[in-house]
Design an enzyme around this catalytic site. Structure first.
Site, PDB file in Angstrom:
ATOM      1  N   LYS A   1     -13.609  -6.305  -8.531  1.00 31.20           N
ATOM      2  CA  LYS A   1     -14.174  -6.514  -7.196  1.00 31.20           C
ATOM      3  C   LYS A   1     -15.671  -6.804  -7.352  1.00 31.20           C
ATOM      4  CE  LYS A   1     -10.971  -3.820  -4.377  1.00 31.20           C
ATOM      5  NZ  LYS A   1      -9.838  -3.537  -5.244  1.00 31.20           N
TER       6      LYS A   1
ATOM      7  N   LYS B   1       0.848  -1.179   0.000  1.00 29.77           N
ATOM      8  CA  LYS B   1       0.000   0.000   0.000  1.00 29.77           C
ATOM      9  C   LYS B   1       0.894   1.243   0.000  1.00 29.77           C
ATOM     10  CE  LYS B   1      -3.766  -2.060  -0.378  1.00 29.77           C
ATOM     11  NZ  LYS B   1      -4.475  -1.883  -1.655  1.00 29.77           N
TER      12      LYS B   1
HETATM   13 MG    MG Z   1      -6.085  -2.031  -5.659  1.00 31.54          MG
END
Ligand code: MG
Length: 372
Positions: free
Chosen positions: A265, A165
């Protein structure tokens, strides 16, 4: 077969690591998940789950799932849950937009179709490829040293794909990428996911500074156009995630050569039916995929497993085992990571039996007291 009742349960999912942090100082300590139960008139019951990554990641929030189901649910009573395309058209006609609201209902309908036909959902989604499939591990945003120190432990759990991240201060992000890259072994893969956190000039500095590092760059900037600008200035493999929310943008991205990999997603696209459509299109177009959801527990993880296991392995870049990140189990029979890999269950439907003691009382209950 007709839908006679739709219920929703709220469940908190704390994290083993205490919190999950990504770009822009965003973090979540406890995930607020919603389990959806769809009951039919012949006694078959299906389950789905929707869990946004907090209210500030995608246009989705946990209370919105419940409010949306209370709004949409009455329009679905009397529908046949096995007719997935028809169900989705009904949902889109009754409630414009809000794909994440529809995702858990669609997932539960696939569970019902599987239970009714005696087939695992992965078989119905196209077929089971091999024994298992590959997972990645997200490394929560911390100092470069702290993130690098996580790699050995995750590798010991079997992970070989690491998603860092980033999306913060470019100088620190360059240090993060280099520090973690130093810990990699042959066969490992590294993805730097900025989660929309950089402006174009920041992103261009980062990709130039890590030019010699074998790293994928994921969703550097907020908009499609900004990402495309960065893409045109780097030869790193390029992943688009947050902006891939429809077939339209997939086709546009393909036409513009805007990405090599996309992240699909389930709730961002509106359920398994629509994610299958996007997945199959990506296979036809030669685009690899990360298959996952915004977050979730055992039911979302089971849905991911069926989707990933029914995807040709060369097209499956990675998938996620969210249920290993959280401390609460909401279902028996959920798939579990083994040596960095996972398999979909072989039982009918999603293969999950919810733990009703964990789910508690329903917070939404839409019941057809009269036969439709
Ligand atoms: Mg991502």
């Amino acid at each position: 077969m007709k839908i006679r009742r739709i219920l929703a349960y709220q469940v908190d999912l704390p994290l083993h690591e205490g919190s999950y942090k990504w770009s822009g100082g965003k973090s979540v300590d406890v995930f607020d998940s919603t389990v959806i139960e769809v009951e039919t008139d012949n006694g078959v019951v299906g389950y789905g789950e929707v869990c946004p990554l907090g209210p500030f990641y995608l246009p989705a929030y946990a209370n919105g799932v419940r409010a949306g189901i209370a709004e949409l649910g009455p329009h679905l009573l009397g529908e046949d849950p096995r007719e997935l395309q028809k169900m989705n058209r009904r949902m889109d006609a009754a409630l414009k937009g809000h794909p994440y609201v529809k995702s858990g209902i669609d997932m539960a309908c696939w569970d019902i179709l599987g239970k009714t036909t005696g087939q695992p959902v992965c078989v119905l989604l196209g077929g089971r490829y091999g024994d298992d499939f590959v997972l990645y591990r997200a490394i929560s945003q911390e100092s470069p040293e702290a993130m690098a120190s996580k790699v050995a432990g995750y590798r010991a759990e079997g992970y070989r794909r690491f998603q860092l991240k980033v999306g913060g201060d470019p100088a620190v992000d360059i240090a993060r990428i280099k520090a973690v890259a130093d810990k990699l072994q042959p066969g490992d893969r590294l993805i730097a996911d900025a989660n929309t956190g950089w402006l174009m000039h920041d992103a261009l500095r980062v990709v130039r500074a890590v030019r010699d590092v074998d790293v994928y760059i994921e969703q550097p900037c907020l908009s499609y156009e900004e990402c495309l600008t960065v893409r045109k200035h780097t030869d790193h493999p390029f992943v688009l995630d947050e902006v891939i929310d429809s077939i339209d943008v997939l086709l546009r991205g393909h036409a513009d050569r805007a990405m090599d990999v996309v992240n699909l997603k389930i709730s961002k696209l509106g359920g398994l039916t629509k994610t299958k459509q996007a997945r199959d299109l990506c296979v036809s177009l030669g685009i690899a995929m990360t298959l996952e959801d915004s977050w979730g527990g055992d039911i979302v993880t089971a849905a991911i497993a069926h989707l990933a296991h029914s995807t040709p392995p060369e097209f499956l870049f990675t998938a996620t085992d969210f249920n290993s990140y959280v401390t609460v189990s909401i279902g028996q029979g959920a798939p579990r990571r083994v040596n960095g890999r996972m398999a979909a269950s072989t039982g009918p439907g999603l293969g999950i039996v919810p733990r009703m003691d964990v789910l508690g009382k329903p917070v939404v209950d839409i019941f057809a007291s009269r036969a439709p």
